[in-house]
Design a protein around this motif. Sequence first.
Motif, short mmCIF file in Angstrom:
data_model
loop_
_atom_site.label_atom_id
_atom_site.label_comp_id
_atom_site.label_asym_id
_atom_site.label_seq_id
_atom_site.Cartn_x
_atom_site.Cartn_y
_atom_site.Cartn_z
N GLN A 314 23.97 33.09 8.31
CA GLN A 314 23.20 34.15 7.68
C GLN A 314 23.45 34.19 6.19
N GLY A 315 24.69 33.93 5.78
CA GLY A 315 25.00 33.89 4.36
C GLY A 315 24.21 32.84 3.63
N ARG A 316 24.05 31.66 4.24
CA ARG A 316 23.23 30.63 3.60
C ARG A 316 21.77 31.06 3.56
N ALA A 317 21.29 31.65 4.63
CA ALA A 317 19.89 32.09 4.65
C ALA A 317 19.63 33.12 3.55
N ASP A 318 20.56 34.06 3.37
CA ASP A 318 20.40 35.07 2.32
C ASP A 318 20.36 34.42 0.94
N LEU A 319 21.24 33.43 0.72
CA LEU A 319 21.27 32.74 -0.56
C LEU A 319 19.97 31.98 -0.79
N GLU A 320 19.48 31.31 0.24
CA GLU A 320 18.23 30.56 0.10
C GLU A 320 17.07 31.48 -0.25
N GLU A 321 17.06 32.67 0.32
CA GLU A 321 15.98 33.62 0.01
C GLU A 321 15.99 34.00 -1.46
N LEU A 322 17.18 34.25 -2.00
CA LEU A 322 17.27 34.61 -3.42
C LEU A 322 16.79 33.47 -4.31
N VAL A 323 17.20 32.25 -4.00
CA VAL A 323 16.79 31.10 -4.82
C VAL A 323 15.29 30.86 -4.71
N GLU A 324 14.77 30.90 -3.51
CA GLU A 324 13.34 30.66 -3.31
C GLU A 324 12.49 31.72 -3.99
N ASP A 325 12.94 32.98 -3.95
CA ASP A 325 12.23 34.05 -4.65
C ASP A 325 12.20 33.77 -6.15
N ALA A 326 13.35 33.36 -6.71
CA ALA A 326 13.42 33.08 -8.14
C ALA A 326 12.51 31.91 -8.52
N LEU A 327 12.51 30.86 -7.72
CA LEU A 327 11.68 29.70 -8.04
C LEU A 327 10.19 30.04 -7.95
N ARG A 328 9.82 30.85 -6.98
CA ARG A 328 8.42 31.27 -6.86
C ARG A 328 7.97 32.08 -8.07
N ARG A 329 8.91 32.81 -8.67
CA ARG A 329 8.58 33.69 -9.79
C ARG A 329 8.82 33.04 -11.15
N GLY A 330 9.05 31.73 -11.16
CA GLY A 330 9.08 31.02 -12.43
C GLY A 330 10.41 30.49 -12.89
N ALA A 331 11.48 30.67 -12.11
CA ALA A 331 12.78 30.11 -12.49
C ALA A 331 12.73 28.59 -12.42
N THR A 332 13.61 27.95 -13.17
CA THR A 332 13.72 26.49 -13.19
C THR A 332 15.07 26.08 -12.62
N ALA A 333 15.05 25.17 -11.66
CA ALA A 333 16.30 24.66 -11.10
C ALA A 333 16.76 23.46 -11.94
N LEU A 334 17.82 23.64 -12.70
CA LEU A 334 18.35 22.54 -13.51
C LEU A 334 19.12 21.55 -12.64
N CYS A 335 19.63 22.04 -11.52
CA CYS A 335 20.19 21.17 -10.49
C CYS A 335 20.23 21.96 -9.20
N GLY A 336 20.28 21.26 -8.07
CA GLY A 336 20.36 21.92 -6.78
C GLY A 336 19.07 22.63 -6.40
N GLY A 337 19.24 23.80 -5.80
CA GLY A 337 18.09 24.57 -5.36
C GLY A 337 17.70 24.31 -3.93
N GLN A 338 18.54 23.59 -3.18
CA GLN A 338 18.23 23.28 -1.79
C GLN A 338 19.51 22.89 -1.06
N ARG A 339 19.35 22.63 0.25
CA ARG A 339 20.48 22.13 1.02
C ARG A 339 20.76 20.69 0.59
N PRO A 340 22.02 20.29 0.53
CA PRO A 340 22.34 18.94 0.07
C PRO A 340 21.93 17.89 1.10
N ALA A 341 21.23 16.87 0.64
CA ALA A 341 20.75 15.83 1.55
C ALA A 341 21.89 14.97 2.08
N GLU A 342 22.99 14.89 1.33
CA GLU A 342 24.07 13.97 1.71
C GLU A 342 24.98 14.52 2.80
#
Length: 463
Positions: A314-342
Amino acid sequence: MPIATVNPASGETLKTFDALGAEEIEQRLATAHAAFRQYRLTGFDERARLLNRAADLLEQDAPDIARTMTTEMGKPVAAARAEALKCAKSMRWYAERAPELLADEHPSDADVKDSGASRAHVRYRPLGVVLAVMPWNFPLWQVVRFAAPALMAGNVGLLKHASNVPQTALYLEDLFSRAGFPTGCFQTLLVGSGAIEDILRDPRVAAATLTGSEPAGRAVAAVAGDEVKHTVLELGGSDPYIVMPSADIERAARTAVTARVQNNGQSCIAAKRFIVHEDVYDAFAARFTAGMRDLTVGDPLDESTDVGPLATEQGRADLEELVEDALRRGATALCGGQRPAEVEGGWFYAPTVLADITAAMRIHHEETFGPVATLYRVSDLDEAVALANDTPFGLSSNVWTEDAAEVDRFERDLEAGGVFFNGMTASHPALPFGGVKRSGYGRELSGHGIREFCNITTVWHSA
């Protein structure tokens, strides 16, 4: 939430526990109350002997309890070992200094005479049974920084720990028992959050301390207020990390990485909002982003891992919601912004730096509990102070500057329980710890912390 050890690196449930029933809770309350009636009569020398023995045992147990903590909540195992050793150090600090911190205080002779007394003094006496409601993120340290001073003051403790760290919670009860503390001086209650109100309302419980979320703090404070019982609350934080032109940018950026991702970013006092003067913004942003991008994410039991998983799904889901909301509203991800592929499985999230943050984004106002940093550009000191204070929280703050006038201004105007210059926020037993605004009230650690759960008693003798 079930009382269980669930490995956040894999999502596997390793062990489950039954919650205590009403009869078992009653038995523990009765035992605690009886223990206090006797333990309060012990002297500082005996309490110190017991606490130093607990410190000895904890140092011996550090490698094993570190693996337990890592398995239960995901912190890198090296950090878990360091946490155990820090707890032992804090125990020794209080064992040595409690007699001085709680020594009787004597008013001046003139004031004693003016009060109409022949003599008068102030004595610090223990309150009784203290209920501690503690979180999972520092499962040893959060408890010990309450327990060490409380026990040295002559109180006894009941621990309601987070439900996802039950083995660590049981270890703490066992630790104090093995150290020789009388039965009932420190007990772990394996109960859900629904049991807290009845326990706190019990007349045998004198006070409570809580470290955790704002909703949890509100709930405990409401019950304690209704019962007129003393509380200490350490709640959330959205700490600013301010970088001014005179700062050592290389060192500020390097420290910023650690300040953000300590404990996998799950720390109330982790720096979260990075407020940088426009003259050095580009240089800082480049170095900071590169440092975040270069972190190793993976198995927290691997000594080379920098960032492990988040403690709960749930903690990860909450964090993802905050990041996704920011990106939808115009924030720029300089790095990360998702679950790590590795990394496969578990509740991992990539170290992330977000720029172009606005007040329309949830992340501007809410605490980010994970390895996600928000980056802001400001034009002057006034804007830096205003932005730093533009939060409902006020736990700590970090400022990088070599300008003496700026130091005075930040020290005067930042709304926080701590201001750390040219370094990152950290806790130490000699320094009071706590916040203002919605970060809570009261203080832990230092002399302030040990006196929180004392009856400050005026003793007056007639002339």
